[in-house]
Design a protein around this motif. Structure first.
Motif, PDB file in Angstrom:
ATOM      1  N   ASN A 223      -5.053 -30.458  20.838  1.00  0.00           N
ATOM      2  CA  ASN A 223      -4.634 -31.115  19.599  1.00  0.00           C
ATOM      3  C   ASN A 223      -4.175 -32.551  19.821  1.00  0.00           C
ATOM      4  O   ASN A 223      -3.695 -33.193  18.871  1.00  0.00           O
ATOM      5  N   SER A 224      -4.320 -33.043  21.049  1.00  0.00           N
ATOM      6  CA  SER A 224      -3.907 -34.417  21.365  1.00  0.00           C
ATOM      7  C   SER A 224      -5.064 -35.260  21.884  1.00  0.00           C
ATOM      8  O   SER A 224      -4.835 -36.324  22.452  1.00  0.00           O
ATOM      9  N   LEU A 225      -6.296 -34.791  21.700  1.00  0.00           N
ATOM     10  CA  LEU A 225      -7.461 -35.474  22.270  1.00  0.00           C
ATOM     11  C   LEU A 225      -8.058 -36.535  21.355  1.00  0.00           C
ATOM     12  O   LEU A 225      -8.989 -37.233  21.767  1.00  0.00           O
ATOM     13  N   THR A 226      -7.556 -36.656  20.123  1.00  0.00           N
ATOM     14  CA  THR A 226      -8.150 -37.623  19.194  1.00  0.00           C
ATOM     15  C   THR A 226      -8.142 -39.041  19.739  1.00  0.00           C
ATOM     16  O   THR A 226      -9.187 -39.716  19.752  1.00  0.00           O
ATOM     17  N   PRO A 227      -7.003 -39.568  20.217  1.00  0.00           N
ATOM     18  CA  PRO A 227      -7.053 -40.940  20.763  1.00  0.00           C
ATOM     19  C   PRO A 227      -7.888 -41.041  22.023  1.00  0.00           C
ATOM     20  O   PRO A 227      -8.485 -42.091  22.292  1.00  0.00           O
ATOM     21  N   VAL A 228      -7.963 -39.964  22.806  1.00  0.00           N
ATOM     22  CA  VAL A 228      -8.760 -39.994  24.034  1.00  0.00           C
ATOM     23  C   VAL A 228     -10.237 -40.163  23.704  1.00  0.00           C
ATOM     24  O   VAL A 228     -10.936 -41.009  24.274  1.00  0.00           O
ATOM     25  N   ILE A 229     -10.727 -39.377  22.752  1.00  0.00           N
ATOM     26  CA  ILE A 229     -12.152 -39.415  22.398  1.00  0.00           C
ATOM     27  C   ILE A 229     -12.515 -40.727  21.709  1.00  0.00           C
ATOM     28  O   ILE A 229     -13.541 -41.342  22.001  1.00  0.00           O
ATOM     29  N   THR A 230     -11.666 -41.168  20.792  1.00  0.00           N
ATOM     30  CA  THR A 230     -11.996 -42.381  20.038  1.00  0.00           C
ATOM     31  C   THR A 230     -11.955 -43.638  20.899  1.00  0.00           C
ATOM     32  O   THR A 230     -12.644 -44.621  20.586  1.00  0.00           O
ATOM     33  N   PHE A 231     -11.179 -43.623  21.979  1.00  0.00           N
ATOM     34  CA  PHE A 231     -11.087 -44.803  22.830  1.00  0.00           C
ATOM     35  C   PHE A 231     -12.114 -44.810  23.963  1.00  0.00           C
ATOM     36  O   PHE A 231     -12.236 -45.821  24.660  1.00  0.00           O
ATOM     37  N   LEU A 232     -12.870 -43.730  24.163  1.00  0.00           N
ATOM     38  CA  LEU A 232     -13.815 -43.674  25.282  1.00  0.00           C
ATOM     39  C   LEU A 232     -14.859 -44.790  25.239  1.00  0.00           C
ATOM     40  O   LEU A 232     -15.087 -45.459  26.259  1.00  0.00           O
ATOM     41  N   PRO A 233     -15.548 -45.038  24.111  1.00  0.00           N
ATOM     42  CA  PRO A 233     -16.535 -46.132  24.117  1.00  0.00           C
ATOM     43  C   PRO A 233     -15.932 -47.499  24.409  1.00  0.00           C
ATOM     44  O   PRO A 233     -16.546 -48.323  25.108  1.00  0.00           O
ATOM     45  N   PHE A 234     -14.730 -47.742  23.890  1.00  0.00           N
ATOM     46  CA  PHE A 234     -14.099 -49.042  24.137  1.00  0.00           C
ATOM     47  C   PHE A 234     -13.665 -49.181  25.591  1.00  0.00           C
ATOM     48  O   PHE A 234     -13.702 -50.283  26.154  1.00  0.00           O
ATOM     49  N   ARG A 235     -13.270 -48.064  26.202  1.00  0.00           N
ATOM     50  CA  ARG A 235     -12.914 -48.114  27.618  1.00  0.00           C
ATOM     51  C   ARG A 235     -14.155 -48.362  28.477  1.00  0.00           C
ATOM     52  O   ARG A 235     -14.094 -49.055  29.495  1.00  0.00           O
ATOM     53  N   MET A 236     -15.289 -47.808  28.063  1.00  0.00           N
ATOM     54  CA  MET A 236     -16.531 -48.082  28.789  1.00  0.00           C
ATOM     55  C   MET A 236     -16.917 -49.549  28.666  1.00  0.00           C
ATOM     56  O   MET A 236     -17.381 -50.163  29.640  1.00  0.00           O
ATOM     57  N   SER A 237     -16.738 -50.133  27.493  1.00  0.00           N
ATOM     58  CA  SER A 237     -17.023 -51.563  27.325  1.00  0.00           C
ATOM     59  C   SER A 237     -16.163 -52.392  28.259  1.00  0.00           C
ATOM     60  O   SER A 237     -16.650 -53.332  28.906  1.00  0.00           O
ATOM     61  N   GLY A 238     -14.881 -52.050  28.336  1.00  0.00           N
ATOM     62  CA  GLY A 238     -13.989 -52.779  29.234  1.00  0.00           C
ATOM     63  C   GLY A 238     -14.389 -52.636  30.688  1.00  0.00           C
ATOM     64  O   GLY A 238     -14.286 -53.597  31.470  1.00  0.00           O
ATOM     65  N   ALA A 239     -14.867 -51.440  31.078  1.00  0.00           N
ATOM     66  CA  ALA A 239     -15.278 -51.225  32.467  1.00  0.00           C
ATOM     67  C   ALA A 239     -16.523 -52.044  32.802  1.00  0.00           C
ATOM     68  O   ALA A 239     -16.626 -52.624  33.896  1.00  0.00           O
ATOM     69  N   ILE A 240     -17.485 -52.104  31.879  1.00  0.00           N
ATOM     70  CA  ILE A 240     -18.693 -52.906  32.110  1.00  0.00           C
ATOM     71  C   ILE A 240     -18.345 -54.381  32.241  1.00  0.00           C
ATOM     72  O   ILE A 240     -18.836 -55.090  33.129  1.00  0.00           O
ATOM     73  N   LEU A 241     -17.476 -54.874  31.358  1.00  0.00           N
ATOM     74  CA  LEU A 241     -17.080 -56.278  31.421  1.00  0.00           C
ATOM     75  C   LEU A 241     -16.286 -56.575  32.690  1.00  0.00           C
ATOM     76  O   LEU A 241     -16.412 -57.660  33.260  1.00  0.00           O
ATOM     77  N   ALA A 242     -15.468 -55.610  33.144  1.00  0.00           N
ATOM     78  CA  ALA A 242     -14.697 -55.822  34.372  1.00  0.00           C
ATOM     79  C   ALA A 242     -15.629 -55.961  35.576  1.00  0.00           C
ATOM     80  O   ALA A 242     -15.463 -56.881  36.398  1.00  0.00           O
ATOM     81  N   LEU A 243     -16.622 -55.060  35.693  1.00  0.00           N
ATOM     82  CA  LEU A 243     -17.559 -55.151  36.821  1.00  0.00           C
ATOM     83  C   LEU A 243     -18.380 -56.429  36.742  1.00  0.00           C
ATOM     84  O   LEU A 243     -18.590 -57.108  37.759  1.00  0.00           O
ATOM     85  N   THR A 244     -18.831 -56.788  35.543  1.00  0.00           N
ATOM     86  CA  THR A 244     -19.629 -58.012  35.388  1.00  0.00           C
ATOM     87  C   THR A 244     -18.818 -59.245  35.754  1.00  0.00           C
ATOM     88  O   THR A 244     -19.319 -60.158  36.427  1.00  0.00           O
ATOM     89  N   SER A 245     -17.561 -59.278  35.323  1.00  0.00           N
ATOM     90  CA  SER A 245     -16.704 -60.429  35.628  1.00  0.00           C
ATOM     91  C   SER A 245     -16.452 -60.551  37.126  1.00  0.00           C
ATOM     92  O   SER A 245     -16.504 -61.660  37.685  1.00  0.00           O
ATOM     93  N   LEU A 246     -16.167 -59.419  37.800  1.00  0.00           N
ATOM     94  CA  LEU A 246     -15.914 -59.470  39.238  1.00  0.00           C
ATOM     95  C   LEU A 246     -17.165 -59.892  40.004  1.00  0.00           C
ATOM     96  O   LEU A 246     -17.080 -60.653  40.970  1.00  0.00           O
TER      97      LEU A 246
END
Length: 361
Positions: free
Chosen positions: A277-300
């Motif tokens: 019952n606490s997974l709503t923010p986890v699921i909704t933030f997954l795509p945005f966290r993936m975007s941040g990870a791609i940008l982090a690797l690209t920047s490095l």
């Protein structure tokens, strides 16, 4: 027996049983129905899945070695086991270069053939028989040209996208698991446990991440595993705050008190009742966290702190494009691929946010 009055005035008896009521949808089914109604997000999900599948099996799309070949009556699978040139009648004992004029003439003989991929180039291969100097403009042999080292741009983009997307998935999964664990412990137990862990997180969050990345890059040989470990050490803190807030809200509800009164342990209550019952923010933030990870690797990679030069990287292509502005075919396709990926993930995230919004019918 019930009766029905027809438009003509006749009365008909009906003995047929009433239709059963429709089975109510579960919360997850209602969320999926709301997600499907979000047309842009739904289409973006399938486009992203198609890109992920194509990138995962990119060797079947872009490869400098044939999938299968038949030469002099012998069958070969060069994609998996590239034979030496001497085994094909050549003079050298090195792995076969399938762009060599000798091999090209050999394949032109009757009975000899090879099944090549759609794009006959790999990310790390250089066509030494290409007369154009690198970086070469787009041509029939290289659809999007070559980079500064003479490597095919289509292959570099496809292989670089695979590295970026799977690194982002691994980093997102690792950060999500750590963030969920930290937030669950803080939110469920509260009190001194929450206070101590919150202060530790604040201290750890104040550590300069970029400086540590520079130090470790100068000490150790850069690799995807090292980047994954280092970025995972800080990538979980943003999510843990949302999970902590959900646990603080849910731990005082009646179903948690009932589970505790029935004698369930804390771990059972967390896993079976509070966490789902606490997974709503986890699921909704997954795509945005993936975007941040791609940008982090690209920047490095752009800064030279990322993966080794032998690994295809979108950030390395952006760096080449910056250094060779006249070769527009390097930076423009790379930029467009990154923009497309970010847009797809953003649309998917917006659709997930709307899908788990219980205020929407």
């Amino acid at each position: 027996m019930s009766s029905v009055l027809t438009p003509s005035g006749d009365v008909l008896g009906t003995d047929a049983p009433a239709l059963p009521a429709a089975k109510p949808l579960s919360p997850n089914q209602r969320a999926w129905a709301r997600f499907r109604r979000h047309k842009v997000g739904y289409v973006s999900l399938w486009v992203f899945v198609a890109m992920l599948v194509a990138a995962t099996f990119v060797e079947l799309i872009s490869n400098d070695r044939p999938i299968v070949a038949k030469i002099n009556g012998q069958w070969y699978a060069p994609m998996f086991n590239n034979p030496n040139e001497s085994a094909l009648g050549g003079d050298f004992g090195t792995p076969t270069d399938w762009k060599d004029p000798f091999i090209t003439e050999l394949l032109a003989k009757p009975g000899n053939w090879a099944l090549i991929t759609l794009n006959p180039h790999s990310a790390t291969s250089t066509d030494y028989f290409n007369k154009a100097l690198p970086p070469a403009a787009p041509s029939a042999d290289n659809w999007v040209g070559t980079d500064g080292n003479g490597r095919d741009m289509v292959a570099r983009l496809l292989y670089g996208f695979r590295v970026s997307i799977w690194f982002a998935l691994a980093l997102t999964l690792t950060g999500t698991l750590i963030g969920m664990a930290a937030g669950a412990i803080q939110g469920y137990f509260g009190g001194k446990v929450d206070l101590v862990l919150q202060r530790c997180i604040e201290i750890w969050g104040s550590v300069p991440e970029l400086y540590l990345l520079i130090i470790f890059a100068s000490i150790f040989e850069p690799s995807l595993l090292l980047l994954l470990i280092l970025l995972s050490l800080w990538g979980w803190m943003g999510l843990s705050d949302y999970v902590r807030a959900e646990f603080l809200r849910n731990r005082g509800l009646e179903y948690v008190k009932s589970a505790r009164a029935l004698g369930l342990s804390n771990s059972q209550i967390i896993v079976r009742h509070v966490l789902p019952n606490s997974l709503t923010p986890v699921i909704t933030f997954l795509p945005f966290r993936m975007s941040g990870a791609i940008l982090a690797l690209t920047s490095l990679d752009f800064l030279g702190l990322g993966v080794p030069s032998t690994v295809p990287s979108l950030g390395e292509l952006l760096k080449q494009g910056k250094n060779q502005l006249d070769a527009w075919w390097i930076i423009v396709p790379t930029f467009l691929l990154l923009v497309l990926t970010m847009l797809l993930l953003t649309f998917i995230g917006d659709a997930l946010r709307d899908a788990f919004d219980t205020r929407k019918s």
